[in-house]
Design a protein around this motif. Structure first.
Motif, PDB file in Angstrom:
ATOM      1  N   ILE A  61      -3.167  -8.995  -5.880  1.00  0.00           N
ATOM      2  CA  ILE A  61      -2.362  -8.115  -5.026  1.00  0.00           C
ATOM      3  C   ILE A  61      -1.429  -8.979  -4.189  1.00  0.00           C
ATOM      4  O   ILE A  61      -1.684 -10.177  -3.977  1.00  0.00           O
ATOM      5  CB  ILE A  61      -3.217  -7.242  -4.072  1.00  0.00           C
ATOM      6  CG1 ILE A  61      -4.037  -8.115  -3.097  1.00  0.00           C
ATOM      7  CG2 ILE A  61      -4.131  -6.318  -4.845  1.00  0.00           C
ATOM      8  CD1 ILE A  61      -4.702  -7.307  -1.971  1.00  0.00           C
ATOM      9  N   TYR A  65       0.859  -4.164  -2.889  1.00  0.00           N
ATOM     10  CA  TYR A  65       1.137  -4.019  -4.318  1.00  0.00           C
ATOM     11  C   TYR A  65       0.041  -4.660  -5.166  1.00  0.00           C
ATOM     12  O   TYR A  65      -0.359  -5.809  -4.905  1.00  0.00           O
ATOM     13  CB  TYR A  65       2.476  -4.678  -4.662  1.00  0.00           C
ATOM     14  CG  TYR A  65       3.626  -4.021  -3.960  1.00  0.00           C
ATOM     15  CD1 TYR A  65       4.302  -2.957  -4.538  1.00  0.00           C
ATOM     16  CD2 TYR A  65       4.011  -4.445  -2.688  1.00  0.00           C
ATOM     17  CE1 TYR A  65       5.356  -2.338  -3.884  1.00  0.00           C
ATOM     18  CE2 TYR A  65       5.064  -3.837  -2.025  1.00  0.00           C
ATOM     19  CZ  TYR A  65       5.726  -2.776  -2.629  1.00  0.00           C
ATOM     20  OH  TYR A  65       6.768  -2.165  -1.968  1.00  0.00           O
ATOM     21  N   LEU A  66      -0.402  -3.914  -6.164  1.00  0.00           N
ATOM     22  CA  LEU A  66      -1.274  -4.475  -7.194  1.00  0.00           C
ATOM     23  C   LEU A  66      -0.342  -5.173  -8.180  1.00  0.00           C
ATOM     24  O   LEU A  66       0.473  -4.525  -8.829  1.00  0.00           O
ATOM     25  CB  LEU A  66      -2.030  -3.336  -7.884  1.00  0.00           C
ATOM     26  CG  LEU A  66      -2.969  -3.697  -9.020  1.00  0.00           C
ATOM     27  CD1 LEU A  66      -4.136  -4.527  -8.532  1.00  0.00           C
ATOM     28  CD2 LEU A  66      -3.478  -2.420  -9.697  1.00  0.00           C
ATOM     29  N   CYS A  88      -9.570  -5.387  -5.043  1.00  0.00           N
ATOM     30  CA  CYS A  88      -8.162  -5.322  -4.609  1.00  0.00           C
ATOM     31  C   CYS A  88      -7.973  -4.244  -3.541  1.00  0.00           C
ATOM     32  O   CYS A  88      -7.311  -4.471  -2.519  1.00  0.00           O
ATOM     33  CB  CYS A  88      -7.258  -5.010  -5.804  1.00  0.00           C
ATOM     34  SG  CYS A  88      -7.145  -6.340  -7.017  1.00  0.00           S
ATOM     35  N   ALA A  92      -6.848  -4.874   0.377  1.00  0.00           N
ATOM     36  CA  ALA A  92      -5.609  -4.293   0.928  1.00  0.00           C
ATOM     37  C   ALA A  92      -5.925  -3.423   2.140  1.00  0.00           C
ATOM     38  O   ALA A  92      -5.246  -3.493   3.167  1.00  0.00           O
ATOM     39  CB  ALA A  92      -4.895  -3.477  -0.148  1.00  0.00           C
ATOM     40  N   LEU A 100      -1.962   1.236  -1.879  1.00  0.00           N
ATOM     41  CA  LEU A 100      -1.633   0.215  -2.881  1.00  0.00           C
ATOM     42  C   LEU A 100      -0.728   0.875  -3.905  1.00  0.00           C
ATOM     43  O   LEU A 100      -0.942   2.033  -4.269  1.00  0.00           O
ATOM     44  CB  LEU A 100      -2.895  -0.273  -3.596  1.00  0.00           C
ATOM     45  CG  LEU A 100      -3.536  -1.608  -3.215  1.00  0.00           C
ATOM     46  CD1 LEU A 100      -4.671  -1.926  -4.176  1.00  0.00           C
ATOM     47  CD2 LEU A 100      -2.547  -2.762  -3.172  1.00  0.00           C
TER      48      LEU A 100
END
Ligand SMILES: CC(C)(COP(=O)(O)OP(=O)(O)OC[C@H]1O[C@@H](n2cnc3c(N)ncnc32)[C@H](O)[C@@H]1OP(=O)(O)O)[C@@H](O)C(=O)NCCC(=O)NCCS
Length: 294
Positions: A61, A65-66, A88, A92, A100
């Motif tokens: 990430i 954003y992934l 992830c 985040a 995300l």
């Protein structure tokens, strides 16, 4: 199975996973950039999943954003992907991000979303409370070899035509920071970041100036460096309609032809511009996906 942060020493094994797992994107070619490369808002965090000594999955990430998520085909359907995605999402959320998004970080992105043909991943994410967000995005493919509209002679003729109107057209110089500053001022967003990446040696940027002031630019191999990926490009409003965009696009396509048969034009703006300038061979469409935490 154990999930722990990925280290640079894991890059060869991680690259092999991306090569085997990502059927829709040339992720392995840009493995280092996607797993460890900076984004416009800082460094990414990457994790790997191990079964015994074997790395079987990777994810990264950057901010909200992934960047990438992939599991070796032989290791699927036993929870590896879910564990990586949960890692992830937790990271985040703990970093204070409200959501995300899948893949589409302007400036450093594998693709502007999940390929519409990648039903398996779209469905898999939907089962995990990800939802589609907004209109699909498009990439285009342009043939850059054996294409009568993409030749050195035509690129030179287009450059000459704008020179006759008083423009200076040339390849940008390594680290031409004045250009980055000018693009930041005129266009902003992630473009200066992507442009700065394309200004590394070998420079994939062409510019047009009038009386010393920047009027237009076009770049390739800033994002997804090594894939011959085109963009960003922009012409200052007062200089539009004079052929600058087409001349600079052609200069870039001729560069890309040295290493690739086709050029991928990413996250496109006006499709008719590309159709007219160079013809299109294929479209790609992407679904933007998002997971909200609140
Ligand atoms: C999407 C992807 C990451 C999923 O990886 P995975 O390791 O198979 O994921 P999981 O095992 O957690 O989930 C897969 C299925 O197996 C099921 N499963 C999980 N553990 C299981 C177990 N112990 N026994 C049986 N089934 C199990 C899950 O419930 C899931 O089914 P569901 O989707 O119906 O809920 C993988 O398919 C992939 O790498 N795809 C290609 C990569 C790609 O294109 N990425 C996007 C661009 S970066």
């Amino acid at each position: 199975m154990r999930v722990r942060p990925l280290e640079r020493a894991d890059l060869p094994a991680a690259t092999a996973i991306l090569a085997a797992a990502c059927a829709f994107d040339r992720a392995a070619v840009v493995a280092d950039e996607k797993l460890f490369g900076r984004g416009p808002v800082g460094d990414p965090r990457a994790w790997g999943a191990w079964e015994g000594e074997a790395l079987v999955g990777v994810a990264a990430i950057c901010a909200r954003y992934l960047r990438v998520l992939a599991v070796m085909p032989a290791a699927r359907a036993r929870g590896v992907g879910s564990a990586l995605l949960a890692t992830c999402e937790t990271a985040a959320r703990e970093a204070g991000e409200p959501r995300l998004r899948a893949l589409d970080q302007p400036g450093n992105y594998l693709a502007p979303g999940i390929d519409v043909g990648n039903h398996e991943v779209i469905t898999w994410l939907e089962k995990r409370d990800w939802v589609r967000d907004g209109e699909p995005r498009a990439n285009l493919w342009i043939a850059v070899r054996d294409n009568p509209r993409v030749t050195k002679a035509r690129a030179e003729a287009l450059a000459e035509a704008v020179r006759e109107q008083g423009y200076d057209v040339r390849r940008a110089r390594v680290d031409e920071t004045a250009l980055v500053d000018a693009v930041a001022k005129e266009f902003g967003g992630a473009w200066p970041f992507e442009l700065a990446a394309a200004l590394q040696d070998p420079v994939g940027v062409h510019v047009a100036l009038h009386e010393g002031a920047y009027c237009a630019f076009a770049a390739h191999d800033g994002n997804n460096r090594g894939l011959g990926w085109f963009g960003p490009t922009g012409t200052w409003p007062a200089h539009r309609g004079k052929g600058l965009g087409e001349a600079l696009l052609l200069a870039c396509l001729v560069d890309v032809a040295e290493h690739h048969e086709r050029c991928e034009v990413a996250w496109i703006g006006p499709r008719p511009f590309y159709e007219k300038a160079a013809g299109l061979v294929e479209d790609r469409a992407f679904v933007a996906m998002i997971k909200r935490f609140t």
